[in-house]
Design a protein around this motif. Structure first.
Motif, PDB file in Angstrom:
ATOM      1  N   UNK A 145       0.732  -0.956  -0.477  1.00  0.00           N
ATOM      2  CA  UNK A 145      -0.271   0.205  -0.051  1.00  0.00           C
ATOM      3  C   UNK A 145       1.320   1.005  -0.294  1.00  0.00           C
ATOM      4  N   UNK A 146       2.133   1.403   0.519  1.00  0.00           N
ATOM      5  CA  UNK A 146       3.101   2.392   0.775  1.00  0.00           C
ATOM      6  C   UNK A 146       3.048   2.858  -0.850  1.00  0.00           C
ATOM      7  N   UNK A 147       4.388   1.917  -0.995  1.00  0.00           N
ATOM      8  CA  UNK A 147       4.481   1.646  -2.681  1.00  0.00           C
ATOM      9  C   UNK A 147       3.225   2.149  -3.649  1.00  0.00           C
ATOM     10  N   UNK A 148       1.934   1.476  -3.998  1.00  0.00           N
ATOM     11  CA  UNK A 148       1.113   2.298  -4.415  1.00  0.00           C
ATOM     12  C   UNK A 148       0.938   3.660  -4.036  1.00  0.00           C
ATOM     13  N   UNK A 149       1.201   3.827  -2.622  1.00  0.00           N
ATOM     14  CA  UNK A 149       0.645   5.172  -2.610  1.00  0.00           C
ATOM     15  C   UNK A 149       1.354   6.335  -2.767  1.00  0.00           C
ATOM     16  N   UNK A 150       3.024   6.115  -2.896  1.00  0.00           N
ATOM     17  CA  UNK A 150       3.611   6.657  -3.420  1.00  0.00           C
ATOM     18  C   UNK A 150       3.959   6.405  -5.075  1.00  0.00           C
ATOM     19  N   UNK A 151       2.779   5.354  -6.189  1.00  0.00           N
ATOM     20  CA  UNK A 151       3.311   5.236  -7.274  1.00  0.00           C
ATOM     21  C   UNK A 151       1.954   6.332  -7.971  1.00  0.00           C
ATOM     22  N   UNK A 152       1.108   7.018  -6.911  1.00  0.00           N
ATOM     23  CA  UNK A 152      -0.159   8.091  -7.371  1.00  0.00           C
ATOM     24  C   UNK A 152      -1.570   7.269  -6.295  1.00  0.00           C
ATOM     25  N   UNK A 153      -1.667   6.740  -5.717  1.00  0.00           N
ATOM     26  CA  UNK A 153      -2.913   6.624  -4.878  1.00  0.00           C
ATOM     27  C   UNK A 153      -2.544   6.999  -4.092  1.00  0.00           C
ATOM     28  N   UNK A 154      -1.391   7.958  -3.387  1.00  0.00           N
ATOM     29  CA  UNK A 154      -2.078   9.081  -2.814  1.00  0.00           C
ATOM     30  C   UNK A 154      -1.776  10.461  -3.002  1.00  0.00           C
ATOM     31  N   UNK A 155      -3.022  11.093  -4.155  1.00  0.00           N
ATOM     32  CA  UNK A 155      -2.461  11.974  -4.462  1.00  0.00           C
ATOM     33  C   UNK A 155      -4.041  13.389  -4.186  1.00  0.00           C
ATOM     34  N   UNK A 156      -3.546  14.226  -5.281  1.00  0.00           N
ATOM     35  CA  UNK A 156      -4.377  15.835  -4.880  1.00  0.00           C
ATOM     36  C   UNK A 156      -5.535  15.415  -6.286  1.00  0.00           C
ATOM     37  N   UNK A 157      -6.680  15.477  -5.689  1.00  0.00           N
ATOM     38  CA  UNK A 157      -8.134  14.900  -6.565  1.00  0.00           C
ATOM     39  C   UNK A 157      -8.065  16.500  -7.455  1.00  0.00           C
ATOM     40  N   UNK A 158      -7.880  16.182  -8.702  1.00  0.00           N
ATOM     41  CA  UNK A 158      -8.593  17.234 -10.234  1.00  0.00           C
ATOM     42  C   UNK A 158      -9.552  17.662  -9.599  1.00  0.00           C
ATOM     43  N   UNK A 159      -9.518  18.804 -10.158  1.00  0.00           N
ATOM     44  CA  UNK A 159     -11.426  20.219  -9.599  1.00  0.00           C
ATOM     45  C   UNK A 159     -11.858  19.686 -11.421  1.00  0.00           C
ATOM     46  N   UNK A 160     -12.851  20.213 -10.833  1.00  0.00           N
ATOM     47  CA  UNK A 160     -13.850  19.914 -11.963  1.00  0.00           C
ATOM     48  C   UNK A 160     -14.106  21.181 -12.722  1.00  0.00           C
ATOM     49  N   UNK A 161     -12.617  21.857 -12.698  1.00  0.00           N
ATOM     50  CA  UNK A 161     -12.834  23.197 -13.458  1.00  0.00           C
ATOM     51  C   UNK A 161     -11.743  22.836 -15.153  1.00  0.00           C
ATOM     52  N   UNK A 162     -11.732  23.821 -15.905  1.00  0.00           N
ATOM     53  CA  UNK A 162     -10.895  23.918 -16.821  1.00  0.00           C
ATOM     54  C   UNK A 162      -9.249  24.058 -16.641  1.00  0.00           C
ATOM     55  N   UNK A 163      -8.460  23.455 -16.784  1.00  0.00           N
ATOM     56  CA  UNK A 163      -7.315  23.781 -16.860  1.00  0.00           C
ATOM     57  C   UNK A 163      -7.053  22.322 -16.063  1.00  0.00           C
TER      58      UNK A 163
END
Length: 509
Positions: A421-439
């Motif tokens: 789980x730590x490995x997958x967290x580093x690989x992108x599982x632990x991330x900032x969610x993209x906002x539903x806006x342009x850009x």
């Protein structure tokens, strides 16, 4: 008379089709021909069915996909590419989608089901089938596979001679490491949070077989073992049926995580968002083999509480080199049971000093219990302390500090491959969610998900061990100016500025 020619392009596909195990699964990259192989396998088994008293080879199959849109646009489309309506008869486009092939001796009925509706699941449980094809098995739970295995071998009936062969075939792109496919195929370990009862369901039966195709491309690395690009893999399967630039075109603009799963055929997950720790490099920070426990070094443990509690075990070796040796990830578990499980894990390390730090919020009582998580841990004989801070920026910096630190030309941070789980967290599982806006805009705090708890525990470990000390010291708060109650701002006397020695000499003072 309808004829068609199919020749599997690849040794793994050939072995998959020649195998007669009750369950057969094939995992490969996109474009590897695995779905087409499953379509042909259904028809091939129909041809091999023994004739009944009427001279007919009768069989019935179900084809399973997780959602209706994917079933229509991918699975059924692939089927009709080989068994088109003009040549093999009309396709019934009303639910349940059905295609009946009646040519010469063969009577084959294929029923296509998407399991995103309760009525479709009920339909599956009432079918009498020869076999089942599970398309993209990584998107379906083990319970569905178990349900499929109960419905095969029931058509044709024994009075008509019974099925000559029956079973389940499945294909998939690379699933996550804690998926039932990964565990039963022997490519991943059973996670700690899975109960002993559920573990028994993940033992591979002797009549199950898994096949792994080669990757679609090969990685190109420089002399420092850094990834610089990709090139054609001459061992890739189904390459003769693809455009020569197929893989070169589809990898453009894709993340490494996406390429690892869909092209390199590696276990993993694709997460939508921006990774929190961009400085993590799998080649540098992930150990190729288990990291052994160092007896003379203390063990540091970071803990995140809640109903999905997690603990991370690490050791600081020598001059600031961190070895992350173990993780404990639980689901739907209270503090009392977690404390007992943590105590059992700690018992594996004999005669060692423990330094345990947890979420500072764990020092507050809950509304339903007068005890705090730290008190519950102490009741289990575990002496834990709140981490110095719960400031998210400090916590993230404590991890980034060790990720970017080099000692004698080597990284000061190494994670055991057992820490899935730590490995997958580093690989992108632990991330900032993209906002539903342009850009490309993202939230300012990491998303709370299945990986955030164990990554929080890692942050508490490093921050408690002093990795964030220099950061905290560099953020000393400015002492505020406090006005006394009797202070009159309108009658404030100006401060008398003292004259310099040179000014006093000139004025004769």
């Amino acid at each position: 008379m309808v004829t068609f020619h199919y020749k599997p392009d690849g040794e793994v596909i050939k072995k998959f089709m020649k195998d007669s195990s009750f369950f057969r699964g094939i995992r490969g990259p996109v474009g590897s021909g695995k779905s087409v192989a499953c379509c042909i396998e259904i028809f091939r088994r129909a041809l091999q069915q023994e004739k009944n008293s009427e001279g007919k080879r009768k069989s019935r199959w179900a084809v399973i996909r997780n959602t209706n849109p994917q079933l229509r646009t991918t699975t059924i489309k692939t089927w009709l590419d080989w068994f088109d309506e003009n040549s093999w008869g009309p396709f019934n486009w009303s639910v349940p989608y059905t295609h009946k092939l009646n040519r010469g001796e063969v009577e084959l009925e294929v029923i296509f089901l998407a399991l995103d509706r309760p009525e479709d699941v009920k339909k599956l449980l009432s079918l009498e089938l020869t076999g089942v094809w599970i398309n993209e098995a990584r998107e379906l739970p083990k319970a569905i596979v178990d349900a499929c295995s109960m419905r095969v071998g029931r058509f044709p009936s024994m009075k008509d001679g019974g099925p000559s062969w029956f079973g389940v075939i499945a294909d998939t792109n690379a699933p996550e490491e804690d998926h039932w496919w990964s565990i039963m195929s022997g490519e991943a370990q059973v996670p700690d949070y899975i109960s002993q009862e559920d573990r028994l369901m993940l033992i591979k039966p002797d009549n199950w077989n898994f096949f792994v195709q080669p990757s679609g491309m090969k990685e190109v690395k420089n002399k420092d073992n850094q990834l610089i690009g990709y090139e054609k893999n001459t061992k890739a399967e189904n390459f003769k049926n693809l455009n020569p630039e197929y893989y070169n075109n589809i990898i453009r603009g894709k993340s490494k995580g996406w390429i690892d799963v869909y092209i390199m055929n590696r276990l993993g997950a694709i997460e939508e968002g921006k990774s929190v720790f961009n400085s993590f490099n799998e080649e540098v920070h992930l150990s190729k083999e288990d990291i052994p426990f160092t007896p003379k070094a203390p063990v540091y443990i970071g803990i995140d509480f809640g109903l999905t509690p997690s603990a991370v075990f690490g050791q600081r070796i020598g001059m600031g080199v961190w070895h992350i040796i173990k993780e404990l990830v639980c689901q739907d578990m209270g503090a009392v049971k977690f404390a007992e499980l943590l105590r059992q894990e700690m018992a594996e390390y004999k005669r060692v000093e423990f330094n345990i730090y947890g979420d500072p919020a764990g020092d507050f009582r809950s509304q339903t219990d007068e005890s705090t998580p730290f008190q519950i841990l102490r009741g289990a004989g575990i002496q834990a302390f709140p981490a110095p801070s719960n400031d998210i920026s400090l916590r993230l910096e404590s991890v980034n500090a060790v990720l970017t630190r080099m000692i004698d030309g080597r990284s000061s941070f190494l994670v055991s491959p057992k820490c899935i789980n730590i490995k997958k967290g580093f690989q992108g599982g632990y991330h900032y969610r993209r906002l539903q806006v342009s850009g490309d805009r993202y939230e300012d705090k990491p998303m709370k998900n299945r990986y955030s708890h164990v990554m929080d525990a890692l942050q508490y470990l490093l921050l408690g061990a002093g990795e964030g000390k220099s950061i905290v010291q560099g953020r000393q708060p400015i002492k505020p100016f406090v006005i006394e109650r009797n202070y009159d701002v309108f009658n404030r006397k100006p401060k008398i500025k003292k004259k310099s020695l040179w000014q006093r000499m000139r004025s004769g003072l």
